[in-house]
Design an enzyme around this catalytic site. Structure first.
Site, PDB file in Angstrom:
ATOM      1  N   GLY A  20       0.843  -1.190   0.000  1.00  0.00           N
ATOM      2  CA  GLY A  20       0.000   0.000   0.000  1.00  0.00           C
ATOM      3  C   GLY A  20       0.874   1.233   0.000  1.00  0.00           C
ATOM      4  O   GLY A  20       1.982   1.219  -0.526  1.00  0.00           O
ATOM      5  N   CYS A  21       0.409   2.292   0.583  1.00  0.00           N
ATOM      6  CA  CYS A  21       1.159   3.552   0.622  1.00  0.00           C
ATOM      7  C   CYS A  21       2.524   3.336   1.270  1.00  0.00           C
ATOM      8  O   CYS A  21       2.627   2.783   2.365  1.00  0.00           O
ATOM      9  CB  CYS A  21       0.368   4.579   1.413  1.00  0.00           C
TER      10      CYS A  21
END
Length: 186
Positions: A20-21
């Site tokens: 993810g981020c």
């Protein structure tokens, strides 16, 4: 706490992870005992040295990742991957929470073929525990480039920013609680 930026040991190893981020993943791994360096970047796309804006458009094929340099005499690849699978959801395709797009896909990217067996073993274990729902890709690392300087140590420099306070901080707290024995003490 900031990235360690220590000189790599002769025996150090490298693994690149997309969970993810990259702000979230980086914020956890800078706190892991045995991790020598953490760098946010992009990999496995078709554009050389993409910008954050290009990656966010979803047209480059890149994933937001962190490149970890770690000391296998302090923490094993198996342990690194256990942490990785606890701090993100490996069952959501191209999504982590409200972040969606191919740049947020779950992935393990290998710089050394010798790591494939361990990575595959952990991936199989997690997939079995999650009833076959894991979508994490296991691939060779291609076309890696570091993210822009303002992305490095982002959580450390911006802890009160909304995303950091409500998304990154809880992931860091989950790591600290779940893996207390793996926390680096300054």
């Amino acid at each position: 706490m900031t990235q360690t930026h220590q000189a790599a040991l002769p025996s150090s190893r490298v693994i690149t992870l997309g969970g993810g981020c990259f702000w979230c993943t980086e914020a956890v791994f800078v706190r892991v005992k045995g991790v020598l360096d953490v760098e946010s970047g992009y990999c496995n796309g078709h554009v050389l040295n993409p910008t954050y804006r290009q990656v966010c458009e979803g047209t480059t094929g890149h994933n937001e990742v962190v490149r970890l340099v770690y000391d296998p005499q302090v923490i094993s690849l198996h342990e690194v991957l256990e942490i990785f699978f606890v701090i993100h959801d490996p069952t959501t395709l191209n999504r982590q929470g409200n972040d969606s797009g191919t740049q947020y896909r779950s992935g393990i990217y290998l710089s050394d073929e010798a790591d494939r067996a361990v990575a595959q073993q952990v991936l199989n274990e997690v997939n079995a525990a999650m009833n076959g729902r894991v979508v994490t890709e296991l691939q060779d690392l291609h076309n890696y480039s570091a993210a822009e300087a303002y992305h490095q140590d982002y959580f450390e420099h911006n802890p009160d920013q909304g995303y950091c306070a409500f998304v990154v901080a809880p992931k860091v707290q989950k790591f600290l609680k779940t893996f207390a024995d793996k926390v680096r003490h300054a």
